[in-house]
Design an enzyme around this catalytic site. Structure first.
Site, PDB file in Angstrom:
ATOM      1  N   GLU A   1      51.130  80.289  23.824  1.00 54.06           N
ATOM      2  CA  GLU A   1      51.398  78.876  23.526  1.00 54.06           C
ATOM      3  C   GLU A   1      51.802  78.624  22.074  1.00 54.06           C
ATOM      4  OE1 GLU A   1      47.868  76.953  24.922  1.00 54.06           O
ATOM      5  OE2 GLU A   1      46.522  78.264  23.814  1.00 54.06           O
TER       6      GLU A   1
ATOM      7  N   HIS B   1      38.788  71.948  25.939  1.00 51.55           N
ATOM      8  CA  HIS B   1      38.961  70.520  25.675  1.00 51.55           C
ATOM      9  C   HIS B   1      37.872  69.655  26.307  1.00 51.55           C
ATOM     10  CE1 HIS B   1      42.861  71.144  23.841  1.00 51.55           C
ATOM     11  NE2 HIS B   1      43.257  71.846  24.886  1.00 51.55           N
TER      12      HIS B   1
END
Length: 260
Positions: free
Chosen positions: A149, A45
């Site tokens: 996830e 990110h």
């Protein structure tokens, strides 16, 4: 150099680190001076060039922090992270046993993997290290952590963790909640929490090492209590909380008493 974070985890000890997605070598030094075990340089990110990642790794080593890189989705990201000198990788969106096997192939040298060999890189001290000892030490010391996830990854959890070379599972609670369809409620939704609890239960049953993320000390303590041995604090959250607290407490004072 031995990977002290990997050693501690394998010895049953807990470790605490900080996620950082901004280019801030000085902040990494501060993190090291305050006693954390590792820093996760977030290339998934964050906004970094390869040379900036290398500078962040240097800063971590200066203060005895173990540099871990959360890699991007680029096929060369694992190779480049390890060549820069990372002592570990976190790999997002590992959903199947085959995904996990590919991670190991990219992170380990032959015969276990297919990592490209080079000595004129920072990880090999620009050619001062080399040969079989370099390859063996690199493979031994690298911490390989895969993210759990998605519902698919949860379903395949045991198979993923059965792959030789995978050291730890990282529960990405935010992505997990989004991928389960709970964008508004987030990770605190009861069904998400039930899944997370089950992952910890399986981890304890099979001896899987588990990591997770926390926004503050309370979250970190909860994670350790549940069975995590590796917790990364979100650095920007800590900074924003501190800044917000100061401005809120200051602005609550009347104009006469306000400190400017």
């Amino acid at each position: 150099m031995k990977n002290k974070v990997k050693q501690k985890i394998m010895n049953g000890e807990n470790v605490l680190g900080v996620f950082l997605g901004i280019f801030a070598p000085s902040l990494i030094e501060m993190i090291g001076y305050t006693g954390y075990d590792f820093v996760v340089i977030d290339d998934e990110h964050g906004a970094f060039s390869h040379s900036e990642i290398e500078d962040m790794v240097r800063a971590a080593e200066l203060v005895d922090l173990v540099p871990i890189i959360r890699v991007s989705y680029d096929a060369s990201s694992i190779q480049k992270a390890l060549d820069r000198g990372a002592k570990g990788i976190q790999v997002p969106m590992v959903n199947t046993k085959e995904d996990a096997e590919l991670v190991v192939k990219r992170a380990k040298f032959p015969p276990q993997g297919q990592r490209g060999a080079a000595f004129a890189i920072r990880a090999a001290r620009f050619g001062m290290d080399g040969g079989e000892s370099y390859f063996n030490e690199s493979d031994e010391n690298v911490l390989i952590c895969v993210h759990i996830e998605t519902p698919e990854a949860v379903q395949n959890f045991r198979e993923i963790m059965s792959v030789s070379g995978i050291d730890m599972a990282f529960i990405g609670s935010t992505d997990l909640s989004v991928n389960m369809g709970y964008k508004a409620e987030g990770a605190q939704h009861p069904e998400v929490q039930q899944v997370i609890q089950e992952l910890y239960k399986i981890g304890k049953e099979y001896g899987f090492k588990i990591g997770t993320v926390a926004a503050n000390a309370q979250g970190a303590l909860k994670g350790f209590e549940l069975g995590a041995s590796y917790i990364g604090i979100t650095g920007t959250s800590v900074i924003m909380q501190a800044l917000d607290q100061i401005v809120n407490e200051t602005m609550k004072m009347d104009d006469k008493n306000r400190i400017l």
